[in-house]
Scaffold this motif. Structure first.
Motif, short mmCIF file in Angstrom:
data_model
loop_
_atom_site.label_atom_id
_atom_site.label_comp_id
_atom_site.label_asym_id
_atom_site.label_seq_id
_atom_site.Cartn_x
_atom_site.Cartn_y
_atom_site.Cartn_z
N ARG A 160 -7.41 -4.56 7.02
CA ARG A 160 -8.24 -4.01 5.86
C ARG A 160 -9.09 -2.54 6.34
NH1 ARG A 160 -9.26 -7.87 2.15
NH2 ARG A 160 -8.73 -10.09 2.57
N ASN A 161 -8.81 -2.32 7.45
CA ASN A 161 -9.14 -1.12 7.93
C ASN A 161 -7.96 -0.14 8.43
OD1 ASN A 161 -12.45 -0.98 8.18
ND2 ASN A 161 -11.57 -3.09 8.85
N VAL A 162 -6.88 -0.16 7.63
CA VAL A 162 -5.54 0.16 8.24
C VAL A 162 -5.49 1.56 8.26
CG1 VAL A 162 -4.61 0.15 5.93
CG2 VAL A 162 -2.98 -0.03 7.97
N LEU A 163 -6.04 2.44 7.31
CA LEU A 163 -6.15 3.82 7.42
C LEU A 163 -6.94 4.53 8.48
CD1 LEU A 163 -5.32 6.62 6.24
CD2 LEU A 163 -7.20 6.60 4.91
N LEU A 175 -1.23 6.49 1.36
CA LEU A 175 0.05 6.21 1.89
C LEU A 175 0.50 7.73 2.28
CD1 LEU A 175 2.81 4.85 2.16
CD2 LEU A 175 3.14 5.29 -0.22
N CYS A 176 0.26 8.72 1.48
CA CYS A 176 0.36 10.08 1.74
C CYS A 176 -0.15 10.57 3.04
CB CYS A 176 0.21 11.02 0.44
SG CYS A 176 0.62 12.79 0.49
N GLU A 177 -1.35 10.37 3.15
CA GLU A 177 -2.09 10.49 4.51
C GLU A 177 -1.62 10.04 5.61
OE1 GLU A 177 -6.44 10.55 4.92
OE2 GLU A 177 -6.64 10.03 2.83
N ASN A 185 1.97 7.82 10.81
CA ASN A 185 3.43 7.85 10.39
C ASN A 185 4.28 6.78 11.02
OD1 ASN A 185 6.00 9.22 12.04
ND2 ASN A 185 3.88 10.06 12.74
N TYR A 186 3.95 6.75 12.32
CA TYR A 186 4.62 5.44 13.17
C TYR A 186 4.32 4.21 12.71
CZ TYR A 186 5.80 9.06 16.66
OH TYR A 186 6.29 10.05 17.33
N VAL A 187 3.21 4.00 11.96
CA VAL A 187 2.80 2.62 11.41
C VAL A 187 3.80 2.27 10.29
CG1 VAL A 187 1.22 1.14 10.19
CG2 VAL A 187 0.46 2.76 12.20
#
Length: 236
Positions: A110-113, A153-155, A163-165
């Motif tokens: 829920r805090n993925v970004l 997603l773009c971020e 990006n590794y995630v």
């Protein structure tokens, strides 16, 4: 730096908890501090290994409460404590920490970004993907593919850690989830290959398409990393 090895040794003797209660009491006075400390984190990991189920798992529950969890995930040493909890299993191979682990996965996703853009937090996100099931990964996808948050997603694709995630997510998704993610990447990020980290993701997508016949995925080939859609934990 050497004295902490003595404390660790005492804990690993698996004495009755009354004999090491003074250690636990000290750690509990500032759990986040010791969990984030270069030497303290080792003691904390040993305590949860041998005494984590004591007192109705109160120490574990405190560690994974939302504010503490987010703090530890971003800590250079605290992130190892959280990853250690995900691998935890008590005696007889029984996973008595299922609810604790589920709380970690839910709050991380829920805090993925926020966490994926952190050097240490991104490692925790990747580790959660490995131990998550299909329902958990659906939650993850909902967070990054939400129409109201379409820039997430773009971020992540452009970011040096996040990006590794995304690459890890492509590895651990089942076929249907892979299709959904790839569709959004190709539709919303047409210039992916020109980005600093885009080539790695493009190569990953190409490999997946080759494996499944240019996008005609076979549901029978559900990604083996899901381990029969059950979590797989090491025994300690």
């Amino acid at each position: 730096p050497n004295a902490n090895h003595v404390i660790q040794k005492i804990i690993t003797l698996e004495l009755d908890i009354k004999y090491i209660q003074f250690i636990i009491k000290c750690i509990k006075t500032n759990l986040c501090f010791y969990s984030s400390h270069i030497f303290g984190c080792r003691i904390v990991q040993n305590i949860i290994n041998y005494y984590g189920d004591h007192d109705n798992k109160r120490m574990l529950k405190e560690m994974v409460s939302k504010d503490n969890l987010l703090h530890l995930c971003q800590s250079q040493y605290g992130n190892y404590v959280i990853q250690h909890i995900l691998k935890l299993s008590f005696k007889n191979g029984q996973d008595k920490c299922e609810n604790i682990k589920q709380q970690v996965v839910n709050n991380v996703f829920r805090n993925v970004l926020y966490l994926s853009k952190n050097k240490y937090g991104s490692n925790v996100v990747e580790n959660c993907l490995e131990f998550a099931d299909d329902k958990d990964r659906d939650l993850f996808l909902d967070q990054i593919l939400n129409k109201k948050s379409k820039q997430i997603l773009c971020e992540m694709v452009k970011h040096k850690y996040a990006n590794y995630v995304i690459q890890k997510l492509l590895n651990y998704c089942n076929v249907k989830q892979q299709q959904r993610l790839i569709h959004h990447i190709e539709r919303n990020i047409p210039n992916l290959r020109t980005m600093n980290y885009g080539k790695h993701i493009m190569d990953k997508i190409k490999k997946i398409k080759q494996q499944h016949g240019s996008g005609n995925y076979n549901d029978d080939n559900n990604n083996h990393h899901s381990r029969n859609n059950k979590r797989y934990y090491n025994n300690y």
